[in-house]
Write a protein that holds these residues in place. Sequence first.
Motif, mmCIF file in Angstrom:
data_model
loop_
_atom_site.group_PDB
_atom_site.id
_atom_site.type_symbol
_atom_site.label_atom_id
_atom_site.label_comp_id
_atom_site.label_asym_id
_atom_site.label_seq_id
_atom_site.Cartn_x
_atom_site.Cartn_y
_atom_site.Cartn_z
ATOM 1 N N LEU A 202 27.199 -62.412 -0.078
ATOM 2 C CA LEU A 202 27.589 -61.297 -0.935
ATOM 3 C C LEU A 202 28.238 -60.191 -0.115
ATOM 4 N N ALA A 203 27.617 -59.819 0.990
ATOM 5 C CA ALA A 203 28.171 -58.753 1.832
ATOM 6 C C ALA A 203 29.553 -59.132 2.358
ATOM 7 N N ALA A 204 29.712 -60.384 2.783
ATOM 8 C CA ALA A 204 31.002 -60.832 3.306
ATOM 9 C C ALA A 204 32.073 -60.838 2.215
ATOM 10 N N GLN A 205 31.723 -61.348 1.030
ATOM 11 C CA GLN A 205 32.697 -61.388 -0.063
ATOM 12 C C GLN A 205 33.099 -59.985 -0.496
ATOM 13 N N SER A 206 32.128 -59.089 -0.568
ATOM 14 C CA SER A 206 32.417 -57.700 -0.953
ATOM 15 C C SER A 206 33.324 -57.040 0.074
ATOM 16 N N ALA A 207 33.027 -57.262 1.337
ATOM 17 C CA ALA A 207 33.819 -56.668 2.408
ATOM 18 C C ALA A 207 35.259 -57.177 2.370
ATOM 19 N N ARG A 208 35.424 -58.473 2.088
ATOM 20 C CA ARG A 208 36.774 -59.051 2.039
ATOM 21 C C ARG A 208 37.542 -58.596 0.806
ATOM 22 N N SER A 209 36.896 -58.558 -0.335
ATOM 23 C CA SER A 209 37.638 -58.314 -1.565
ATOM 24 C C SER A 209 37.801 -56.843 -1.911
ATOM 25 N N ASP B 52 36.504 -53.696 0.511
ATOM 26 C CA ASP B 52 36.635 -52.868 1.708
ATOM 27 C C ASP B 52 35.477 -53.251 2.620
ATOM 28 N N PRO B 53 35.631 -53.174 3.932
ATOM 29 C CA PRO B 53 34.527 -53.543 4.821
ATOM 30 C C PRO B 53 33.207 -52.820 4.511
ATOM 31 N N SER B 54 33.301 -51.584 4.079
ATOM 32 C CA SER B 54 32.081 -50.833 3.764
ATOM 33 C C SER B 54 31.416 -51.299 2.474
ATOM 34 N N ALA B 55 32.101 -52.068 1.665
ATOM 35 C CA ALA B 55 31.532 -52.538 0.407
ATOM 36 C C ALA B 55 30.416 -53.553 0.625
ATOM 37 N N GLY B 56 30.402 -54.209 1.779
ATOM 38 C CA GLY B 56 29.363 -55.206 2.046
ATOM 39 C C GLY B 56 27.956 -54.630 1.997
ATOM 40 N N PRO B 57 27.649 -53.642 2.843
ATOM 41 C CA PRO B 57 26.298 -53.085 2.802
ATOM 42 C C PRO B 57 25.995 -52.341 1.503
ATOM 43 N N ILE B 58 27.016 -51.696 0.924
ATOM 44 C CA ILE B 58 26.801 -50.990 -0.342
ATOM 45 C C ILE B 58 26.433 -51.994 -1.441
ATOM 46 N N SER B 59 27.139 -53.117 -1.480
ATOM 47 C CA SER B 59 26.838 -54.154 -2.476
ATOM 48 C C SER B 59 25.430 -54.696 -2.286
ATOM 49 N N ALA B 60 25.049 -54.943 -1.044
ATOM 50 C CA ALA B 60 23.704 -55.454 -0.773
ATOM 51 C C ALA B 60 22.641 -54.455 -1.239
ATOM 52 N N PHE B 61 22.887 -53.169 -1.016
ATOM 53 C CA PHE B 61 21.944 -52.147 -1.471
ATOM 54 C C PHE B 61 21.810 -52.163 -2.988
#
Length: 105
Positions: free
Chosen positions: A37-44, A46-55
Amino acid sequence: MTERENEKHSLDRWSQKLSNALHILDLKPDNPLILDLAAQSARSVDPSAGPISAFYVGYAAALAASSGQVDAQEAMRSAAQTAMTLCQDGNDQDPGSGGWAETAQ
Protein backbone atom coordinates in the motif's frame (compact mmCIF):
# COMPACT_ATOMS: atom_id res chain seq x y z
CA MET A 1 20.10 -15.80 5.67
CA THR A 2 19.46 -13.75 2.51
CA GLU A 3 19.14 -9.97 2.51
CA ARG A 4 15.38 -10.29 1.91
CA GLU A 5 15.05 -12.66 4.86
CA ASN A 6 17.08 -10.27 7.02
CA GLU A 7 14.77 -7.41 6.07
CA LYS A 8 11.67 -9.49 6.84
CA HIS A 9 13.12 -10.62 10.17
CA SER A 10 14.05 -7.05 11.09
CA LEU A 11 10.59 -5.75 10.14
CA ASP A 12 8.87 -8.55 12.07
CA ARG A 13 10.96 -7.76 15.17
CA TRP A 14 10.21 -4.05 14.83
CA SER A 15 6.48 -4.76 14.43
CA GLN A 16 6.51 -6.91 17.57
CA LYS A 17 8.46 -4.30 19.54
CA LEU A 18 6.13 -1.51 18.41
CA SER A 19 3.01 -3.59 19.12
CA ASN A 20 4.25 -4.33 22.62
CA ALA A 21 5.15 -0.70 23.30
CA LEU A 22 1.73 0.48 22.09
CA HIS A 23 -0.11 -2.31 23.98
CA ILE A 24 -1.59 -3.78 20.80
CA LEU A 25 -0.85 -7.34 21.73
CA ASP A 26 -3.49 -9.17 19.67
CA LEU A 27 -2.68 -7.66 16.27
CA LYS A 28 -0.81 -9.67 13.67
CA PRO A 29 -0.17 -7.04 11.00
CA ASP A 30 0.07 -7.97 7.35
CA ASN A 31 3.39 -6.20 6.80
CA PRO A 32 3.63 -7.11 3.09
CA LEU A 33 0.17 -5.61 2.50
CA ILE A 34 1.07 -2.40 4.35
CA LEU A 35 4.35 -2.12 2.44
CA ASP A 36 2.55 -2.69 -0.86
CA LEU A 37 0.00 0.00 0.00
CA ALA A 38 2.74 2.47 0.94
CA ALA A 39 4.66 1.74 -2.27
CA GLN A 40 1.58 2.05 -4.49
CA SER A 41 0.54 5.30 -2.81
CA ALA A 42 4.03 6.72 -3.16
CA ARG A 43 4.15 5.82 -6.86
CA SER A 44 0.68 6.96 -7.83
CA VAL A 45 0.38 10.15 -5.78
CA ASP A 46 3.60 11.38 -4.18
CA PRO A 47 6.41 9.78 -2.14
CA SER A 48 4.93 11.24 1.05
CA ALA A 49 1.59 9.56 0.35
CA GLY A 50 3.00 6.18 1.40
CA PRO A 51 3.25 6.79 5.14
CA ILE A 52 0.14 8.99 5.13
CA SER A 53 -1.86 6.20 3.47
CA ALA A 54 -0.57 3.65 5.97
CA PHE A 55 -1.62 5.93 8.84
CA TYR A 56 -5.13 6.47 7.47
CA VAL A 57 -5.60 2.76 6.78
CA GLY A 58 -4.50 1.94 10.33
CA TYR A 59 -6.84 4.53 11.79
CA ALA A 60 -9.78 3.34 9.69
CA ALA A 61 -9.05 -0.27 10.59
CA ALA A 62 -8.94 0.61 14.30
CA LEU A 63 -12.30 2.36 14.08
CA ALA A 64 -13.88 -0.56 12.23
CA ALA A 65 -12.41 -3.15 14.59
CA SER A 66 -13.42 -1.22 17.70
CA SER A 67 -17.04 -1.27 16.50
CA GLY A 68 -16.92 -5.05 16.86
CA GLN A 69 -18.25 -5.65 13.36
CA VAL A 70 -14.99 -7.14 12.04
CA ASP A 71 -11.72 -8.31 13.52
CA ALA A 72 -8.63 -6.13 13.28
CA GLN A 73 -6.98 -8.11 10.48
CA GLU A 74 -10.08 -8.03 8.29
CA ALA A 75 -10.58 -4.33 9.00
CA MET A 76 -6.99 -3.63 7.95
CA ARG A 77 -7.31 -5.65 4.73
CA SER A 78 -10.55 -3.91 3.83
CA ALA A 79 -9.19 -0.41 4.50
CA ALA A 80 -5.99 -1.20 2.59
CA GLN A 81 -7.98 -2.46 -0.39
CA THR A 82 -10.02 0.74 -0.44
CA ALA A 83 -6.82 2.81 -0.41
CA MET A 84 -5.23 0.70 -3.16
CA THR A 85 -8.31 1.16 -5.31
CA LEU A 86 -7.95 4.93 -4.89
CA CYS A 87 -4.29 4.63 -5.90
CA GLN A 88 -5.44 3.57 -9.34
CA ASP A 89 -6.74 7.12 -9.89
CA GLY A 90 -3.70 8.75 -8.31
CA ASN A 91 -4.30 12.34 -7.36
CA ASP A 92 -6.53 13.09 -10.36
CA GLN A 93 -10.01 12.94 -8.85
CA ASP A 94 -11.86 15.29 -6.55
CA PRO A 95 -11.09 14.62 -2.85
CA GLY A 96 -14.76 13.74 -2.26
CA SER A 97 -14.61 10.87 -4.77
CA GLY A 98 -14.54 7.38 -3.35
CA GLY A 99 -15.74 8.29 0.12
CA TRP A 100 -18.84 9.20 2.05
CA ALA A 101 -18.38 12.99 1.84
CA GLU A 102 -21.00 13.38 -0.90
CA THR A 103 -23.50 10.85 0.45
CA ALA A 104 -25.30 13.19 2.87
CA GLN A 105 -24.26 11.13 5.86
